[in-house]
Write an enzyme that holds these catalytic residues in place. Sequence first.
Site, PDB file in Angstrom:
ATOM      1  N   LEU A  19       2.495  -6.065  41.502  1.00 21.62           N
ATOM      2  CA  LEU A  19       3.643  -5.656  40.672  1.00 21.62           C
ATOM      3  C   LEU A  19       3.795  -4.146  40.601  1.00 21.62           C
ATOM      4  CD1 LEU A  19       3.806  -7.818  37.413  1.00 21.62           C
ATOM      5  CD2 LEU A  19       5.474  -7.691  39.257  1.00 21.62           C
ATOM      6  N   LYS A  69     -11.958  -1.491  45.185  1.00 18.27           N
ATOM      7  CA  LYS A  69     -12.191  -0.507  44.118  1.00 18.27           C
ATOM      8  C   LYS A  69     -13.567   0.152  44.212  1.00 18.27           C
ATOM      9  CE  LYS A  69      -8.934  -2.347  40.737  1.00 18.27           C
ATOM     10  NZ  LYS A  69      -8.707  -2.742  39.325  1.00 18.27           N
ATOM     11  N   ASP A 105      -8.399   2.023  34.650  1.00 22.60           N
ATOM     12  CA  ASP A 105      -8.465   0.647  34.146  1.00 22.60           C
ATOM     13  C   ASP A 105      -9.051   0.579  32.734  1.00 22.60           C
ATOM     14  OD1 ASP A 105      -7.321  -0.778  36.250  1.00 22.60           O
ATOM     15  OD2 ASP A 105      -9.211  -0.960  37.328  1.00 22.60           O
ATOM     16  N   GLY A 129     -16.797 -12.388  34.932  1.00 20.18           N
ATOM     17  CA  GLY A 129     -16.532 -11.660  36.163  1.00 20.18           C
ATOM     18  C   GLY A 129     -17.321 -10.369  36.204  1.00 20.18           C
TER      19      GLY A 129
END
Length: 288
Positions: A19, A69, A105, A129
């Site tokens: 997005l 990342k 983030d 996670g």
Amino acid sequence: MTSPERKIGIIGYPAQHSLSPIFQQAALDTLNIDIKYEIWETHPDDLESVVASLRAPNIEGANVTKPFKEKIVPFLDSLDLSAQQIGAVNTIVKSDGMLIGHNTDGIGFLEALGDILFTPQKKNILIIGAGGASRSIAFALAHENPSQIIIANRDKDRAVNLAQSLIATTPTTVVPIEFTTATLQEWIPKSDLIINATSIGMRPAEDLSPVPSMLIRKNIFVYDLVYNPIETVLVKSARCRGAVAAGGLSMLVYQGAHAFTLWTGMIAPRDLMMRTATAHIERPPSIG
């Protein structure tokens, strides 16, 4: 001769679902900044060469998403303090020809928690996670003085690795566990906040949830990093059981707003970015 078009892009694999080009381009256009934001889908074998291409004079910077990342770090010239501690990068800024890695983030996530009025201080936080996004979130939370952070991952070794990194650099108590139904049954009743930092529940597998709904109680907070669909099964089931829950669109936009400012030096139009992203997700699928 005209100068090459100035560009920013997102590096990931796959990346076509991102997005970021939608709301970042809207922000650039609104502020009359002549930069095109593109998708740079990158096969893992091509990561080094794609990073090298960022040194072209018309490239202003980049975003970095899964699975790069952490993998992208060795190819950059330096990292800011946050990215250096975390060991993961989601934003690249070019300064005097140098590629500088940043990580927005964590701050984006804390701002998103603020929207649902959750304060991490003295709280037990369960993160499902242990990838790049999890690392960013865990380090940001560790600096907010929680009681403890529990890291659940199917590959427990990755959870242990993240826990060791946190313990080495922050005063937080961290508990690594294997991500199973049995461990969730043990730890969710002890948790004040559950964070899904996996792709479970993301389209096209939007009928899945990482957490059985019967484990969620009404006095818990739930944040799902998945943003498409806007209301995941996890968010929907948590709300049905009286919990405060939110999807990941707010974090996505907030981290993107910080990246926008790093690239342009300008305040990002956050409301516009959020409206644009929401409208795109809610748009009916095209036929034919």
